[in-house]
Design an enzyme around this catalytic site. Structure first.
Site, PDB file in Angstrom:
ATOM      1  CE1 TYR A   1       3.977   9.395   1.753  1.00  0.00           C
ATOM      2  CE2 TYR A   1       5.222   8.452  -0.051  1.00  0.00           C
ATOM      3  CZ  TYR A   1       4.013   8.736   0.549  1.00  0.00           C
ATOM      4  OH  TYR A   1       2.841   8.352  -0.066  1.00  0.00           O
TER       5      TYR A   1
ATOM      6  CE1 TYR B   1      -3.392   4.998   0.339  1.00  0.00           C
ATOM      7  CE2 TYR B   1      -3.500   6.410  -1.599  1.00  0.00           C
ATOM      8  CZ  TYR B   1      -3.860   6.134  -0.280  1.00  0.00           C
ATOM      9  OH  TYR B   1      -4.669   7.001   0.405  1.00  0.00           O
TER      10      TYR B   1
ATOM     11  CE  LYS C   1       4.939  -7.628   8.787  1.00  0.00           C
ATOM     12  NZ  LYS C   1       6.200  -7.046   8.366  1.00  0.00           N
TER      13      LYS C   1
ATOM     14  CB  ALA D   1       9.872  -3.377   0.789  1.00  0.00           C
ATOM     15  NE  ARG D   2       9.211  -1.225   8.781  1.00  0.00           N
ATOM     16  CZ  ARG D   2       9.148   0.002   9.276  1.00  0.00           C
ATOM     17  NH1 ARG D   2      10.147   0.835   9.145  1.00  0.00           N
ATOM     18  NH2 ARG D   2       8.074   0.389   9.913  1.00  0.00           N
TER      19      ARG D   2
HETATM   20  N1  LIG Z   1      -0.947   8.637  -2.093  1.00  0.00           N
HETATM   21  C1  LIG Z   1      -1.132   8.342  -0.837  1.00  0.00           C
HETATM   22  O1  LIG Z   1      -1.850   9.052  -0.109  1.00  0.00           O
HETATM   23  C2  LIG Z   1      -0.482   7.123  -0.284  1.00  0.00           C
HETATM   24  C3  LIG Z   1      -0.858   6.622   0.977  1.00  0.00           C
HETATM   25  C4  LIG Z   1      -0.253   5.444   1.440  1.00  0.00           C
HETATM   26  C5  LIG Z   1       0.701   4.819   0.655  1.00  0.00           C
HETATM   27  N2  LIG Z   1       1.069   5.344  -0.558  1.00  0.00           N
HETATM   28  C6  LIG Z   1       2.118   4.734  -1.415  1.00  0.00           C
HETATM   29  O2  LIG Z   1       1.939   3.332  -1.483  1.00  0.00           O
HETATM   30  C7  LIG Z   1       3.121   2.671  -1.003  1.00  0.00           C
HETATM   31  C8  LIG Z   1       2.777   1.335  -0.365  1.00  0.00           C
HETATM   32  O3  LIG Z   1       1.883   1.472   0.693  1.00  0.00           O
HETATM   33  P1  LIG Z   1       2.251   1.233   2.205  1.00  0.00           P
HETATM   34  O4  LIG Z   1       3.705   1.247   2.403  1.00  0.00           O
HETATM   35  O5  LIG Z   1       1.403   2.193   2.936  1.00  0.00           O
HETATM   36  O6  LIG Z   1       1.627  -0.193   2.525  1.00  0.00           O
HETATM   37  P2  LIG Z   1       1.868  -1.676   2.038  1.00  0.00           P
HETATM   38  O7  LIG Z   1       2.622  -1.735   0.779  1.00  0.00           O
HETATM   39  O8  LIG Z   1       0.538  -2.310   2.078  1.00  0.00           O
HETATM   40  O9  LIG Z   1       2.720  -2.269   3.264  1.00  0.00           O
HETATM   41  C9  LIG Z   1       4.073  -2.024   3.366  1.00  0.00           C
HETATM   42  C10 LIG Z   1       4.605  -2.556   4.690  1.00  0.00           C
HETATM   43  O10 LIG Z   1       4.299  -3.920   4.864  1.00  0.00           O
HETATM   44  C11 LIG Z   1       5.415  -4.611   5.411  1.00  0.00           C
HETATM   45  N3  LIG Z   1       5.892  -5.513   4.350  1.00  0.00           N
HETATM   46  C12 LIG Z   1       6.123  -5.227   3.043  1.00  0.00           C
HETATM   47  N4  LIG Z   1       6.565  -6.291   2.363  1.00  0.00           N
HETATM   48  C13 LIG Z   1       6.608  -7.305   3.248  1.00  0.00           C
HETATM   49  C14 LIG Z   1       6.964  -8.664   3.131  1.00  0.00           C
HETATM   50  N5  LIG Z   1       7.364  -9.182   1.970  1.00  0.00           N
HETATM   51  N6  LIG Z   1       6.896  -9.429   4.234  1.00  0.00           N
HETATM   52  C15 LIG Z   1       6.484  -8.923   5.404  1.00  0.00           C
HETATM   53  N7  LIG Z   1       6.133  -7.630   5.585  1.00  0.00           N
HETATM   54  C16 LIG Z   1       6.184  -6.825   4.511  1.00  0.00           C
HETATM   55  C17 LIG Z   1       6.476  -3.555   5.740  1.00  0.00           C
HETATM   56  O11 LIG Z   1       6.291  -3.013   7.053  1.00  0.00           O
HETATM   57  P3  LIG Z   1       6.858  -3.690   8.407  1.00  0.00           P
HETATM   58  O12 LIG Z   1       8.100  -4.428   8.071  1.00  0.00           O
HETATM   59  O13 LIG Z   1       7.045  -2.560   9.329  1.00  0.00           O
HETATM   60  O14 LIG Z   1       5.746  -4.578   8.863  1.00  0.00           O
HETATM   61  C18 LIG Z   1       6.126  -2.477   4.744  1.00  0.00           C
HETATM   62  O15 LIG Z   1       6.564  -1.197   5.125  1.00  0.00           O
HETATM   63  C19 LIG Z   1       3.752   3.702  -0.072  1.00  0.00           C
HETATM   64  O16 LIG Z   1       5.110   3.461   0.163  1.00  0.00           O
HETATM   65  C20 LIG Z   1       3.519   4.957  -0.856  1.00  0.00           C
HETATM   66  O17 LIG Z   1       4.460   5.052  -1.921  1.00  0.00           O
HETATM   67  C21 LIG Z   1       0.468   6.473  -1.020  1.00  0.00           C
END
Ligand SMILES: NC(=O)c1ccc[n+]([C@@H]2O[C@H](COP(=O)([O-])OP(=O)(O)OC[C@H]3O[C@@H](n4cnc5c(N)ncnc54)[C@H](OP(=O)(O)O)[C@@H]3O)[C@@H](O)[C@H]2O)c1
Length: 331
Positions: A57, A218, A229, A295-296
């Protein structure tokens, strides 16, 4: 917050765990480093004590951000979940993809989990994280070129040396988990799981329930799609994986938003956002131990942490699932 032990590893984590992939910027159209540190600290203040990261990452950046964020926190009250087995700095193993780093330069990424590589990666992660142990060390993706027992023996050595508390896997099938367990005790499998990606329900979930393995779900908000959104045809930067992601095609976004409209009244009566309702539903599914949410910034992180305060009765969970079952999957 709610807490749960990962399998029988003795490692207890918060059921909402902070995912720091987007915080590293890579494949998410860049990052604002200070926002990411603020997001992790704001989460911790609300009981989100666990943070998931990985060397790939941001090619080290996400781990450095996590290290910076936890510098002032009591180490024994934070759980660091990181990974190994995705190399961008050495062309060995199973080629995974061609991509660009945060500076826009081309990089080749390999799935590689040979013992010497793991030992080196662990040292690099400890340095970037500014710590002397990792709470959960997970192979990021299966590596076809290294026998699973060889990989797990290296992880076992790290456990014996006190550098790692528990072993986990990610993106592993049930058969791969079984093979890993010929060598060591697995605490968990980190797998994709969201309302619109439920494949693990048929095999990984029953296996983990039966064998007391934790499931770290995940992308539970499907990269933001399930917050409601996202608009059909929304523009994303070229370096943001959502620009070409199959679940972000306009026709599917339209269908998902229609489904979200059906559960919006329930969210409103609970004074919750759609994202919070989605996270609570995810945590209510059998076998799901943890929702790993990205989260960003602090605002998103705070909202996500408060998802734990939303209460859903079994009937309400069923109502959502029934509506969801009418959603036609993406092609
Ligand atoms: N092991 C693996 O292969 C693998 C693969 C993927 C993920 N992961 C892990 O899982 C974690 C979470 O997954 P993810 O980041 O892919 O997806 P997610 O949690 O489904 O989505 C996160 C994204 O959604 C938006 N968001 C989050 N909270 C929000 C809110 N309260 N309101 C509005 N928008 C919001 C943000 O992007 P924007 O603001 O840009 O819209 C944020 O970056 C990763 O960080 C990582 O640690 C692991």
């Amino acid at each position: 917050m709610e807490y749960i032990e990962l399998g029988n590893s003795g490692v207890r984590v918060s059921r909402i765990t902070f995912g720091s992939w987007a915080a590293g910027g890579w494949m998410w159209g860049g990052t604002e480093q200070n926002d990411a540190v603020g997001a992790i600290r704001a989460s911790f203040d609300l009981g989100v004590t666990s943070i998931d990261t990985a060397p790939i990452y941001g090619q080290g950046l996400s781990e450095e951000i996590v290290g910076e964020a936890i510098k002032t926190l009591p180490r024994d009250q934070v759980q660091i979940l990181t990974k190994f087995g995705m190399r961008w700095d050495e062309a060995k193993g199973d080629f995974a993809m061609k991509t660009k780093n945060n500076e826009g330069q081309d990089i080749d990424v390999y799935k590689y989990a040979a013992p010497a590589s793991i030992i080196k990666e662990c040292e690099d992660s400890l340095r970037r994280l500014g710590t002397d142990y990792i709470d959960l060390y997970q192979i990021h993706w299966p590596d076809k070129t290294t026998p699973i027992p060889e990989t797990m023996e290296a992880v076992q050595r790290l456990i014996e040396q006190g550098k790692v508390r528990a072993a986990g896997v990610s993106n592993y099938s049930v058969d791969q988990m079984k093979e890993a367990e010929t060598v060591l005790n697995l605490a968990s499998n980190q797998v994709p799981y969201s309302m619109v990606r439920r494949d693990i329900e048929k095999d990984v979930v029953p296996y983990c329930l039966e064998n007391n393995k934790a499931i770290l779900a995940y992308s539970p908000m499907q990269l933001g799609l399930l917050t409601g959104k996202i608009k059909p045809g929304q523009h994303f930067e070229e370096s943001d994986l959502r620009a070409t992601h199959p679940l972000f095609k306009p026709e599917f976004v339209t269908r998902v938003n229609a489904f979200l409209d059906k559960i919006r009244p329930m969210a409103e009566t609970k004074n919750a956002t759609l994202g919070q309702l989605v996270l609570r539903w995810t945590l209510a599914q059998p076998g799901v131990s943890v929702a790993l949410v990205g989260a960003r910034n602090a605002e998103q992180a705070v909202q996500n942490a408060h998802a734990i305060d939303v209460q859903l009765s079994p009937q309400e969970v069923d109502f959502i699932t029934n509506e969801l079952n009418q959603l036609q999957p993406a092609k």
